[in-house]
Write a protein that holds these residues in place. Structure first.
Motif, PDB file in Angstrom:
ATOM      1  N   VAL A  46       0.832  -1.206   0.000  1.00  0.00           N
ATOM      2  CA  VAL A  46       0.000   0.000   0.000  1.00  0.00           C
ATOM      3  C   VAL A  46       0.863   1.251   0.000  1.00  0.00           C
ATOM      4  CG1 VAL A  46      -1.788   1.216   1.303  1.00  0.00           C
ATOM      5  CG2 VAL A  46      -1.693  -1.265   1.388  1.00  0.00           C
ATOM      6  N   LYS A  47       0.442   2.243  -0.761  1.00  0.00           N
ATOM      7  CA  LYS A  47       1.108   3.544  -0.684  1.00  0.00           C
ATOM      8  C   LYS A  47       0.049   4.632  -0.654  1.00  0.00           C
ATOM      9  CE  LYS A  47       4.639   6.364  -2.794  1.00  0.00           C
ATOM     10  NZ  LYS A  47       5.379   6.672  -4.002  1.00  0.00           N
ATOM     11  N   ASP A  48       0.205   5.552   0.266  1.00  0.00           N
ATOM     12  CA  ASP A  48      -0.765   6.636   0.448  1.00  0.00           C
ATOM     13  C   ASP A  48      -2.195   6.096   0.477  1.00  0.00           C
ATOM     14  OD1 ASP A  48       1.432   8.316   0.290  1.00  0.00           O
ATOM     15  OD2 ASP A  48       1.187   8.648  -1.878  1.00  0.00           O
ATOM     16  N   GLY A  49      -2.362   5.008   1.180  1.00  0.00           N
ATOM     17  CA  GLY A  49      -3.696   4.445   1.343  1.00  0.00           C
ATOM     18  C   GLY A  49      -4.228   3.697   0.135  1.00  0.00           C
ATOM     19  N   GLU A  50      -3.418   3.589  -0.906  1.00  0.00           N
ATOM     20  CA  GLU A  50      -3.891   2.930  -2.117  1.00  0.00           C
ATOM     21  C   GLU A  50      -3.166   1.594  -2.299  1.00  0.00           C
ATOM     22  OE1 GLU A  50      -4.957   4.601  -6.564  1.00  0.00           O
ATOM     23  OE2 GLU A  50      -3.199   5.323  -5.541  1.00  0.00           O
ATOM     24  N   VAL A  51      -3.913   0.559  -2.631  1.00  0.00           N
ATOM     25  CA  VAL A  51      -3.287  -0.746  -2.844  1.00  0.00           C
ATOM     26  C   VAL A  51      -2.566  -0.748  -4.192  1.00  0.00           C
ATOM     27  CG1 VAL A  51      -3.700  -3.208  -3.185  1.00  0.00           C
ATOM     28  CG2 VAL A  51      -5.032  -1.944  -1.497  1.00  0.00           C
ATOM     29  N   LEU A  52      -1.273  -1.078  -4.185  1.00  0.00           N
ATOM     30  CA  LEU A  52      -0.523  -1.113  -5.446  1.00  0.00           C
ATOM     31  C   LEU A  52      -0.486  -2.513  -6.041  1.00  0.00           C
ATOM     32  CD1 LEU A  52       2.489   1.213  -4.608  1.00  0.00           C
ATOM     33  CD2 LEU A  52       0.430   1.761  -5.895  1.00  0.00           C
ATOM     34  N   PHE A  53      -0.279  -3.494  -5.156  1.00  0.00           N
ATOM     35  CA  PHE A  53      -0.168  -4.885  -5.580  1.00  0.00           C
ATOM     36  C   PHE A  53      -0.879  -5.772  -4.587  1.00  0.00           C
ATOM     37  CE2 PHE A  53       4.365  -4.146  -7.172  1.00  0.00           C
ATOM     38  CZ  PHE A  53       4.010  -4.254  -8.494  1.00  0.00           C
ATOM     39  N   GLU A  54      -1.392  -6.862  -5.069  1.00  0.00           N
ATOM     40  CA  GLU A  54      -1.794  -7.927  -4.155  1.00  0.00           C
ATOM     41  C   GLU A  54      -0.801  -9.057  -4.373  1.00  0.00           C
ATOM     42  OE1 GLU A  54      -5.931  -8.886  -4.628  1.00  0.00           O
ATOM     43  OE2 GLU A  54      -6.469  -6.756  -4.690  1.00  0.00           O
ATOM     44  N   SER A 103      -2.782  -4.349 -16.120  1.00  0.00           N
ATOM     45  CA  SER A 103      -1.697  -3.690 -16.844  1.00  0.00           C
ATOM     46  C   SER A 103      -1.852  -2.169 -16.807  1.00  0.00           C
ATOM     47  CB  SER A 103      -1.690  -4.199 -18.292  1.00  0.00           C
ATOM     48  OG  SER A 103      -0.830  -3.439 -19.083  1.00  0.00           O
ATOM     49  N   ILE A 104      -3.067  -1.703 -17.086  1.00  0.00           N
ATOM     50  CA  ILE A 104      -3.323  -0.257 -17.072  1.00  0.00           C
ATOM     51  C   ILE A 104      -3.065   0.297 -15.666  1.00  0.00           C
ATOM     52  CG2 ILE A 104      -5.104   1.539 -17.330  1.00  0.00           C
ATOM     53  CD1 ILE A 104      -4.607   0.464 -20.049  1.00  0.00           C
ATOM     54  N   TYR A 105      -3.486  -0.463 -14.668  1.00  0.00           N
ATOM     55  CA  TYR A 105      -3.269  -0.025 -13.283  1.00  0.00           C
ATOM     56  C   TYR A 105      -1.781   0.110 -12.980  1.00  0.00           C
ATOM     57  CZ  TYR A 105      -4.227   0.326  -8.267  1.00  0.00           C
ATOM     58  OH  TYR A 105      -4.323   0.757  -6.965  1.00  0.00           O
ATOM     59  N   LEU A 106      -1.035  -0.897 -13.420  1.00  0.00           N
ATOM     60  CA  LEU A 106       0.412  -0.876 -13.182  1.00  0.00           C
ATOM     61  C   LEU A 106       1.048   0.333 -13.882  1.00  0.00           C
ATOM     62  CD1 LEU A 106       2.873  -2.280 -11.983  1.00  0.00           C
ATOM     63  CD2 LEU A 106       2.842  -3.908 -13.866  1.00  0.00           C
ATOM     64  N   MET A 107       0.637   0.584 -15.114  1.00  0.00           N
ATOM     65  CA  MET A 107       1.154   1.755 -15.839  1.00  0.00           C
ATOM     66  C   MET A 107       0.888   3.046 -15.070  1.00  0.00           C
ATOM     67  SD  MET A 107      -0.151   1.067 -19.681  1.00  0.00           S
ATOM     68  CE  MET A 107       0.312  -0.418 -20.555  1.00  0.00           C
ATOM     69  N   MET A 108      -0.355   3.150 -14.581  1.00  0.00           N
ATOM     70  CA  MET A 108      -0.765   4.385 -13.899  1.00  0.00           C
ATOM     71  C   MET A 108      -0.010   4.600 -12.588  1.00  0.00           C
ATOM     72  SD  MET A 108      -3.227   5.839 -15.683  1.00  0.00           S
ATOM     73  CE  MET A 108      -3.998   6.932 -14.492  1.00  0.00           C
ATOM     74  N   HIS A 109       0.490   3.499 -12.002  1.00  0.00           N
ATOM     75  CA  HIS A 109       1.129   3.631 -10.697  1.00  0.00           C
ATOM     76  C   HIS A 109       2.642   3.499 -10.753  1.00  0.00           C
ATOM     77  CE1 HIS A 109      -3.039   3.024  -9.614  1.00  0.00           C
ATOM     78  NE2 HIS A 109      -2.753   3.628  -8.494  1.00  0.00           N
ATOM     79  N   TYR A 110       3.179   3.138 -11.886  1.00  0.00           N
ATOM     80  CA  TYR A 110       4.626   2.949 -11.959  1.00  0.00           C
ATOM     81  C   TYR A 110       5.321   4.280 -12.237  1.00  0.00           C
ATOM     82  CZ  TYR A 110       9.153   1.047 -13.317  1.00  0.00           C
ATOM     83  OH  TYR A 110      10.490   0.801 -13.414  1.00  0.00           O
ATOM     84  N   LYS A 111       5.279   4.730 -13.451  1.00  0.00           N
ATOM     85  CA  LYS A 111       5.858   6.036 -13.753  1.00  0.00           C
ATOM     86  C   LYS A 111       4.835   6.791 -14.587  1.00  0.00           C
ATOM     87  CE  LYS A 111      10.692   4.665 -13.590  1.00  0.00           C
ATOM     88  NZ  LYS A 111      11.888   4.288 -14.353  1.00  0.00           N
ATOM     89  N   ILE A 112       4.287   7.816 -14.012  1.00  0.00           N
ATOM     90  CA  ILE A 112       3.124   8.452 -14.620  1.00  0.00           C
ATOM     91  C   ILE A 112       3.451   9.056 -15.992  1.00  0.00           C
ATOM     92  CG2 ILE A 112       3.349  10.673 -13.403  1.00  0.00           C
ATOM     93  CD1 ILE A 112       0.067   8.808 -14.068  1.00  0.00           C
ATOM     94  N   ASP A 113       4.646   9.580 -16.165  1.00  0.00           N
ATOM     95  CA  ASP A 113       4.962  10.182 -17.475  1.00  0.00           C
ATOM     96  C   ASP A 113       5.024   9.100 -18.554  1.00  0.00           C
ATOM     97  OD1 ASP A 113       7.168   9.325 -15.956  1.00  0.00           O
ATOM     98  OD2 ASP A 113       8.557  10.326 -17.321  1.00  0.00           O
TER      99      ASP A 113
END
Ligand SMILES: Nc1nc2c(ncn2[C@@H]2O[C@H](COP(=O)(O)OP(=O)(O)OP(=O)(O)O)[C@@H](O)[C@H]2O)c(=O)[nH]1
Ligand SMILES: [Mg+2]
Length: 434
Positions: A105-113, A281-291
């Motif tokens: 979790v980062k900033d209250g958001e789940v990144l990975f299960e 995949s889209i979730y990972l993109m959005m949370h990995y490097k936004i640019d």
């Protein structure tokens, strides 16, 4: 608004616009026959585009089974993927298998299960049969998007063989198409081990890394396990505290990177993004490097549009193909610009179309369009009965989409954009598009 919230808002607007395609097409300010409009609407409802839109709307954290013995660097790899010391939710123990499930979790958001398992060998029970079926069941219930097997540069191949065979068996039980990636962690420890900065790896070190990766690939082949991707990485990070695991999670969340020794983590993330369920995949993109997320999502659209453009010529309607292709490409251009926060009006799209030479890429018929320029794209096409081949329709659409990425996202000049476009079209034609 922060960049991620911004992009999320744009994506939300996009998916909503796609739910009302007629209005979206009217917004382009071009005058096309209703028959063409219907055809375009039909194409935009194709499977590839619909899947992409659904994935954007319903993106969710990826679920990974991470397997590797104690100390191999499972937790470190996850932190390395995000460049933050991530908090874990309290683990849920799975039976007696030494397997735990938790969320990062980062900033209250789940990144990975994550289902974190040391495998069956290190199980604390003596009954390996029971342990194995408990683990199988846990993995099956977890519904993973991918399996990540972690080994170290110094490990022997015997335990690797055992682990990979086990994972392969479980994969075949669940879904034989799920990706397995074997990550060789701690490659910074290969000689010369004193070099920790990936930018300074010597050619000797790099050849040691390649050799190690090759050996692991050979092991996979010898075990006759297909579709295993091997990626050597280093997850080495020095944080602003020497023993982060002793800190409270509030303090852990505040840690910063003091020395960054990561190597090849991008390749791992790219591989996962390309091979897991689109929603994850889209979730990972959005949370990995936004640019990078903007560019990656734009690329997904370019590929999907190139695919549907190829079908334009297939079902003949008594209209010139350009009535379909040009608006389709205009939609793609405005969509890509919009992903980067640029709102193009019809003239803006047209200007790009003409300046980039995009129209000429569709072959003879459209070269004529190019000569007519602005007037023609207004758009009342005089009897240009151009039968554009599916191949050219696809590669031309691909190139124009890539051009829009170069120009509107990468901020390249028109000269550079045009150069890239002809290269992209050639690459697409020769089947090695990126
Ligand atoms: N040099 C180097 N050390 C690493 C690397 N990755 C992890 N480590 C170190 O290896 C040790 C174990 O890492 P963890 O991430 O805790 O390993 P783990 O697999 O999660 O271990 P368990 O949770 O006990 O199963 C830590 O001291 C890490 O700092 C790496 O790529 N290079
Ligand atoms: Mg751990």
């Amino acid at each position: 608004m922060n960049p991620k919230a911004n992009l999320e808002k744009r994506l939300k607007n996009l998916t909503e616009a796609f739910e009302n395609l007629d209005k979206f097409i009217d917004g382009l300010g071009i005058n096309i026959p209703n028959m063409a409009k219907d055809k375009i609407t039909g194409l935009l409802k194709s499977k590839d585009i619909t899947q992409l839109m659904d994935a954007i709307k319903e993106s969710r954290p990826p679920r990974f089974v991470i397997m590797g013995r104690t100390g191999v660097g499972k937790s470190s790899l996850i932190n390395a993927m995000f460049g933050s010391y991530l908090a874990k939710t309290s683990p849920v123990e799975i039976g007696t298998t030494e397997t735990q499930q938790f969320n990062y979790v980062k900033d209250g958001e789940v990144l990975f299960e994550i289902l974190d398992t040391r495998g069956i060998k290190e199980s604390s029970t003596n009954d390996s049969q029971t342990a194995e079926s408990a683990l199988n069941e846990a993995i099956e219930q977890f519904e993973p998007d991918a399996f990540i097997l972690i080994t170290n540069a110094s490990d022997r191949s015997s335990s690797l063989k055992e682990d990979i065979n086990y994972l392969n068996t479980v994969r075949n039980m669940i879904n034989s198409k799920l990706p397995i990636v074997t990550v060789i962690n701690k490659i910074d420890e290969l000689e010369p081990a004193r070099i920790k900065d990936a930018n300074e790896y010597s050619s000797k070190k790099i050849s040691n890394i390649n050799l190690k990766a090759q050996n692991v690939r050979v092991t996979m082949i010898e075990e006759e396990i297909e579709n295993v991707h091997v990626i050597p990485v280093s997850s080495y990070i020095e944080w602003t505290h020497e023993t982060p695991e002793e800190l409270s999670w509030e303090k852990q969340a505040q840690l910063e990177i003091e020395f960054d020794g990561r190597y090849n983590i991008d390749e791992l993330v790219d591989f996962l993004e390309d091979n897991i369920d689109l929603k994850a995949s889209i979730y990972l993109m959005m949370h990995y490097k936004i640019d990078q997320a903007i560019r990656k999502i734009a690329n997904k659209f370019v590929k999907a549009f190139a695919g549907i453009a190829g079908a334009v010529g297939l079902s003949p309607i008594p209209l010139s193909d350009i009535y379909i292709l040009v608006p389709l490409q205009m939609i793609l251009i405005s969509l890509i610009a919009y992903l980067n926060g640029i709102i193009l009006d019809a003239k803006g799209v047209r200007d790009f179309f003409i300046a980039s030479g995009g129209v000429a890429m569709l072959g003879v018929g459209l070269r004529f369009v190019a000569q007519q320029g602005v007037k023609l794209l207004n758009i009342t096409i005089p009897g240009v009965a151009s039968a554009i081949s599916g191949g050219i329709a696809s590669s031309g659409t691909f190139a124009i989409g890539k051009g829009a990425i170069s120009y509107f996202i990468d901020d390249l000049t028109m000269e550079e954009t045009k150069k890239n476009m002809s290269r992209d079209q050639q690459d697409y034609d020769s089947g090695n598009e990126v």
